[in-house]
Design an enzyme around this catalytic site. Structure first.
Site, PDB file in Angstrom:
ATOM      1  N   LYS A 439     -11.633 -33.317   8.525  1.00 24.14           N
ATOM      2  CA  LYS A 439     -10.690 -32.201   8.438  1.00 24.14           C
ATOM      3  C   LYS A 439     -10.919 -31.199   9.578  1.00 24.14           C
ATOM      4  O   LYS A 439     -12.012 -31.162  10.148  1.00 24.14           O
ATOM      5  CB  LYS A 439     -10.821 -31.549   7.048  1.00 24.14           C
ATOM      6  CG  LYS A 439     -10.442 -32.536   5.911  1.00 24.14           C
ATOM      7  CD  LYS A 439     -10.491 -31.911   4.528  1.00 24.14           C
ATOM      8  CE  LYS A 439     -10.056 -32.902   3.461  1.00 24.14           C
ATOM      9  NZ  LYS A 439     -10.063 -32.346   2.093  1.00 24.14           N
ATOM     10  N   PHE A 486      -3.450 -24.875  -5.587  1.00 23.72           N
ATOM     11  CA  PHE A 486      -4.042 -24.832  -4.250  1.00 23.72           C
ATOM     12  C   PHE A 486      -3.237 -25.617  -3.216  1.00 23.72           C
ATOM     13  O   PHE A 486      -3.631 -25.726  -2.060  1.00 23.72           O
ATOM     14  CB  PHE A 486      -5.485 -25.343  -4.273  1.00 23.72           C
ATOM     15  CG  PHE A 486      -5.627 -26.748  -4.825  1.00 23.72           C
ATOM     16  CD1 PHE A 486      -5.409 -27.855  -4.014  1.00 23.72           C
ATOM     17  CD2 PHE A 486      -5.976 -26.962  -6.159  1.00 23.72           C
ATOM     18  CE1 PHE A 486      -5.536 -29.137  -4.507  1.00 23.72           C
ATOM     19  CE2 PHE A 486      -6.104 -28.247  -6.654  1.00 23.72           C
ATOM     20  CZ  PHE A 486      -5.882 -29.339  -5.829  1.00 23.72           C
ATOM     21  N   ARG A 514     -15.682 -43.329  -0.043  1.00 23.33           N
ATOM     22  CA  ARG A 514     -15.691 -42.235  -1.023  1.00 23.33           C
ATOM     23  C   ARG A 514     -17.124 -41.929  -1.471  1.00 23.33           C
ATOM     24  O   ARG A 514     -17.486 -40.774  -1.675  1.00 23.33           O
ATOM     25  CB  ARG A 514     -14.780 -42.553  -2.214  1.00 23.33           C
ATOM     26  CG  ARG A 514     -13.301 -42.508  -1.830  1.00 23.33           C
ATOM     27  CD  ARG A 514     -12.391 -42.288  -3.022  1.00 23.33           C
ATOM     28  NE  ARG A 514     -12.590 -40.992  -3.675  1.00 23.33           N
ATOM     29  CZ  ARG A 514     -11.897 -39.887  -3.355  1.00 23.33           C
ATOM     30  NH1 ARG A 514     -10.980 -39.909  -2.422  1.00 23.33           N
ATOM     31  NH2 ARG A 514     -12.125 -38.759  -4.001  1.00 23.33           N
ATOM     32  N   THR A 520     -15.659 -34.070  -4.537  1.00 23.40           N
ATOM     33  CA  THR A 520     -14.738 -33.112  -3.922  1.00 23.40           C
ATOM     34  C   THR A 520     -15.383 -31.731  -3.722  1.00 23.40           C
ATOM     35  O   THR A 520     -15.257 -31.126  -2.672  1.00 23.40           O
ATOM     36  CB  THR A 520     -13.491 -32.949  -4.828  1.00 23.40           C
ATOM     37  OG1 THR A 520     -13.035 -34.248  -5.197  1.00 23.40           O
ATOM     38  CG2 THR A 520     -12.380 -32.211  -4.113  1.00 23.40           C
ATOM     39  N   ARG A 534     -20.204 -34.492   2.236  1.00 22.89           N
ATOM     40  CA  ARG A 534     -19.744 -33.192   1.729  1.00 22.89           C
ATOM     41  C   ARG A 534     -20.908 -32.285   1.345  1.00 22.89           C
ATOM     42  O   ARG A 534     -20.842 -31.070   1.518  1.00 22.89           O
ATOM     43  CB  ARG A 534     -18.780 -33.398   0.564  1.00 22.89           C
ATOM     44  CG  ARG A 534     -17.377 -33.791   1.056  1.00 22.89           C
ATOM     45  CD  ARG A 534     -16.483 -34.231  -0.045  1.00 22.89           C
ATOM     46  NE  ARG A 534     -15.087 -34.351   0.383  1.00 22.89           N
ATOM     47  CZ  ARG A 534     -14.139 -34.895  -0.366  1.00 22.89           C
ATOM     48  NH1 ARG A 534     -14.436 -35.365  -1.573  1.00 22.89           N
ATOM     49  NH2 ARG A 534     -12.907 -34.971   0.077  1.00 22.89           N
ATOM     50  N   ASN A 544     -13.549 -29.082   2.549  1.00 25.74           N
ATOM     51  CA  ASN A 544     -14.654 -29.979   2.183  1.00 25.74           C
ATOM     52  C   ASN A 544     -14.873 -31.131   3.167  1.00 25.74           C
ATOM     53  O   ASN A 544     -15.270 -32.222   2.811  1.00 25.74           O
ATOM     54  CB  ASN A 544     -14.481 -30.472   0.745  1.00 25.74           C
ATOM     55  CG  ASN A 544     -13.171 -31.212   0.556  1.00 25.74           C
ATOM     56  OD1 ASN A 544     -12.422 -31.388   1.508  1.00 25.74           O
ATOM     57  ND2 ASN A 544     -12.916 -31.658  -0.657  1.00 25.74           N
ATOM     58  N   HIS A 547     -11.761 -36.451   4.266  1.00 22.72           N
ATOM     59  CA  HIS A 547     -10.802 -37.017   3.327  1.00 22.72           C
ATOM     60  C   HIS A 547     -10.969 -38.530   3.316  1.00 22.72           C
ATOM     61  O   HIS A 547     -11.341 -39.140   4.312  1.00 22.72           O
ATOM     62  CB  HIS A 547      -9.366 -36.676   3.772  1.00 22.72           C
ATOM     63  CG  HIS A 547      -8.324 -37.520   3.108  1.00 22.72           C
ATOM     64  ND1 HIS A 547      -7.803 -37.202   1.877  1.00 22.72           N
ATOM     65  CD2 HIS A 547      -7.727 -38.685   3.490  1.00 22.72           C
ATOM     66  CE1 HIS A 547      -6.916 -38.142   1.528  1.00 22.72           C
ATOM     67  NE2 HIS A 547      -6.849 -39.055   2.482  1.00 22.72           N
TER      68      HIS A 547
HETATM   69  P1  IDP Z   1     -10.612 -35.793  -2.855  1.00 20.97           P
HETATM   70  O1  IDP Z   1     -10.401 -35.225  -1.490  1.00 20.97           O
HETATM   71  O2  IDP Z   1     -12.060 -35.881  -3.179  1.00 20.97           O
HETATM   72  O3  IDP Z   1      -9.871 -37.066  -3.092  1.00 20.97           O
HETATM   73  P2  IDP Z   1      -8.620 -34.500  -4.542  1.00 20.97           P
HETATM   74  O4  IDP Z   1      -8.817 -34.105  -5.973  1.00 20.97           O
HETATM   75  O5  IDP Z   1      -7.720 -35.633  -4.251  1.00 20.97           O
HETATM   76  O6  IDP Z   1     -10.067 -34.710  -3.897  1.00 20.97           O
HETATM   77  O7  IDP Z   1      -8.090 -33.207  -3.794  1.00 20.97           O
HETATM   78  C1  IDP Z   1      -7.586 -33.278  -2.480  1.00 20.97           C
HETATM   79  C2  IDP Z   1      -8.078 -32.079  -1.673  1.00 20.97           C
HETATM   80  O8  IDP Z   1      -7.576 -30.896  -2.235  1.00 20.97           O
HETATM   81  C3  IDP Z   1      -9.576 -31.886  -1.716  1.00 20.97           C
HETATM   82  O9  IDP Z   1     -10.265 -32.678  -0.789  1.00 20.97           O
HETATM   83  C4  IDP Z   1      -9.697 -30.419  -1.413  1.00 20.97           C
HETATM   84  O10 IDP Z   1      -9.594 -30.175  -0.022  1.00 20.97           O
HETATM   85  C5  IDP Z   1      -8.506 -29.838  -2.131  1.00 20.97           C
HETATM   86  N1  IDP Z   1      -8.862 -29.394  -3.488  1.00 20.97           N
HETATM   87  C6  IDP Z   1      -9.066 -30.140  -4.580  1.00 20.97           C
HETATM   88  N2  IDP Z   1      -9.353 -29.396  -5.656  1.00 20.97           N
HETATM   89  C7  IDP Z   1      -9.296 -28.109  -5.236  1.00 20.97           C
HETATM   90  C8  IDP Z   1      -9.490 -26.829  -5.895  1.00 20.97           C
HETATM   91  O11 IDP Z   1      -9.757 -26.748  -7.089  1.00 20.97           O
HETATM   92  N3  IDP Z   1      -9.395 -25.737  -5.120  1.00 20.97           N
HETATM   93  C9  IDP Z   1      -9.086 -25.780  -3.792  1.00 20.97           C
HETATM   94  N4  IDP Z   1      -8.883 -26.937  -3.148  1.00 20.97           N
HETATM   95  C10 IDP Z   1      -8.993 -28.091  -3.867  1.00 20.97           C
HETATM   96 MG    MG Z   2      -7.799 -37.624  -3.463  1.00 16.27          MG
END
Ligand code: IDP
Ligand code: MG
Length: 569
Positions: A439, A486, A514, A520, A534, A544, A547
């Site tokens: 990112k 978000f 992953r 996350t 991460r 974070n 991706h």
């Molecule tokens: P992942 O990236 O581990 O697959 P996802 O739940 O698919 O996680 O969420 C996508 C992206 O959205 C995350 O990588 C993060 O950047 C953002 N995100 C997820 N949950 C939150 C939150 O609760 N607050 C702010 N950003 C979030």
């Molecule tokens: Mg995801």
């Protein structure tokens, strides 16, 4: 066999920096075994050194030394590494190193260096300017796979279980006893020995009056041949001879041990690695001891549904306790079709319907296990094929220990050969592509470190580009999150600057990436997966760092979205 006296003279002992500096003044070639005080110099190479010293005895060109890393400041980088290291000194400079007891390589190096010194001494060659080895640099190369040699020197012995014991079904019992004494069985094979093999193996018995009868007896049925190892540096493991001595701690008592000693023709190979290699080659022509020692191998293990349901943690712990690493894992619900495909050689067997029912009754845990000689070690731990045999012949084996009540099918599987392991691993962990992205903020600040982690984990970077995502792309990427509080913030963040976008390719790539990314939320990552990307590079749950696609389907879609047509092999 050479006597002790000669052994003492073979190598000069160096335990101080002063002695080390003096050694550097020696003319010719000096081969130095660098050792740790706690485990002492390497004995396994002495017969090789003795032989080479004899071969090159004319002109006093070759010398041997042992040097203790703990007490010589120059050797500081060798402290706390338990693998043997051999340094080669010519004309006052350390110019080469061999790590691990790689006899052919050591022998080759010595021969080359001696010949070169002779050429120089005879004026036929100029001394070429060589760079002295810098030990710190040498150390960092330990990471390469080839140099990844296990800690202790491994010695092999060949053991034979005779025809009467094979016939009476005592093979497992005897093997168990050998393992109980701390040895590993690296290969086992049941076969009819030829008369020649018997005469060679038992050559030391040939003057005994009943030797001819003995040969006939050995020819009367199949024998069980074992390749047995013992780790040299570990003082806890007794020598073969010690097995013969009375020991109260062994439940069977000394009598049984004596019997075990006489059942097995035991060859202590302590002084001669050459003898052991010859015997191994003799009985196991396809067994590559060097490979088994040094090569970290992979095998496939299955934990079948019933066991997984009932004792998941216990079996995983047991696998780790036995020195295996779980390189890849996947929990899957096998379909009937997959089960038929995986067990295609078994579909006509009586037990197949039960196996099929078992395998499709719930999730199976599929593991890629690694360690040196993983295939043989895992099979050895599993024990006999059926639960019944396992319980009778080897109650300590995993198939007996982890039998599930009222289920006739053994709950654990392991590949039979390295070739089969490769095929089975491919079946469960095929090559996959996933979309990975660094990112924007992490791409600015930690790109190189993250790329290094990607490479270290064995991913192939099939495609890569740096690109700022457009609004549309980001929205498409995170379509599933549309409407979440978000979402707006996420799309803004993802489009604020260039990201590093990659297609990563590896077996099981989606899940593997992953796993490497970690959870996350970096706080959770730090807590539970401190090694994950991460945990180490993310700022917060939004920013974070990386991706990764969450399913194969998503992966294919987003790869297409970013790179167009998927044209990766
Ligand atoms: P992942 O990236 O581990 O697959 P996802 O739940 O698919 O996680 O969420 C996508 C992206 O959205 C995350 O990588 C993060 O950047 C953002 N995100 C997820 N949950 C939150 C939150 O609760 N607050 C702010 N950003 C979030
Ligand atoms: Mg995801």
């Amino acid at each position: 066999m050479a006597g002790k006296k000669k052994e003492v003279q073979l190598q000069t002992t160096i335990t101080t920096q002063k002695q080390w500096d003096e050694m550097l003044l020696t003319k010719g070639v000096v081969v130095i075994d660098v050792y740790q005080a706690w485990c002492g110099p390497c004995k396994a190479v002495r017969s090789l050194f003795r032989k080479l010293q004899n071969d090159f005895s004319e002109d006093d060109v070759l010398h041997f030394a042992v040097a203790e890393a703990d007490s010589i400041p120059t050797l500081q980088p060798f402290r706390n590494t338990c693998e043997p290291a051999f340094l080669f000194c010519a004309n006052g400079k350390i110019i080469a190193i061999v790590r691990g007891v790689n006899a052919p390589l050591i022998s080759k190096k010595i021969t080359e260096l001696v010949q070169e010194e002779r050429e120089i001494a005879a004026g036929r060659k100029e001394r070429t300017k060589v760079d002295e080895l810098v030990f710190l640099e040498v150390k960092s190369s330990e990471e390469s796979v080839e140099e990844n040699i296990p800690e202790a020197t491994v010695r092999y012995s060949v053991g034979i279980i005779k025809p009467d014991d094979v016939l009476e079904g005592r093979v497992e019992e005897i093997k168990q006893k050998i393992r109980g004494a701390g040895f590993h069985i690296e290969a086992a094979e049941e076969k009819m020995l030829t008369e020649e093999q018997i005469r060679v193996f038992y050559a030391q018995k040939k003057d005994q009056p009943d030797f001819e009868d003995f040969v006939q007896f050995m020819l009367s049925g199949p024998c069980h041949i074992l390749a047995i190892t013992k780790e040299e540096a570990s003082g806890a493991i007794p020598h073969w001879k010690e097995l013969d001595e009375p020991s109260e701690s062994v439940p069977d008592g000394p009598e049984r041990l004596k019997e075990a000693e006489s059942i097995l023709n035991i060859c202590d190979v302590q002084d001669s690695i050459e003898d052991a290699s010859r015997q191994l080659a003799f009985f196991f022509p396809n067994f590559d001891a060097k490979k088994a020692d040094h090569k970290v191998e992979r095998t496939l293990a299955l934990i079948r549904p019933c066991l997984l349901k009932e004792r998941r943690n216990s079996i995983i712990q047991r696998i780790k306790d036995d020195g295996f690493e779980i390189a890849m894992q996947k929990e899957i619900m096998l379909t009937e079709e997959q089960t038929r495909e995986f067990y295609k050689e078994h579909v006509d067997q009586d037990y197949f319907p039960v196996l099929l029912e078992q395998m499709t009754s719930g999730p199976t845990l599929v593991l890629a296990l690694t360690r040196e000689n993983a295939v043989a070690r895992w099979r050895d731990l599993l024990g006999p094929k059926t639960v019944e045999e396992a319980k009778m012949e080897n109650p300590e084996s995993l198939r007996a220990v982890y039998a599930v009540e009222n289920v006739p099918i053994s709950q654990l599987h392991g590949s039979s050969t390295p070739h089969e392991a490769q095929k089975e691993l491919q079946f469960f962990f095929p090559q996959e592509h996933t979309l990975a992205l660094i990112k924007p903020d992490a791409a600015r600040e930690h790109k190189d470190e993250i790329m290094q982690r990607v490479k270290d984990a064995g991913f192939t970077i099939s495609k890569i580009k740096e690109q700022a995502l457009t609004h549309e792309m980001a929205a498409q990427f995170y379509k599933d999150h549309e409407g979440k509080p978000f979402f707006e913030q996420l799309v803004n963040y993802m489009t604020e600057g260039p990201s590093v976008v990659m297609v990563l390719t590896k077996e099981n790539a989606v899940e593997e990436w992953r796993n490497l990314m970690g959870p996350t939320d970096p706080e959770v990552a730090k807590e539970n997966f401190p090694e994950s990307i991460r945990a180490q590079f993310a700022q917060d749950i939004l920013s974070n760092a990386v991706h990764g696609s969450s399913t194969q389907e998503h992966a294919l879609k987003s790869i297409e979205c970013v790179f167009g047509e998927l044209d990766i092999d």
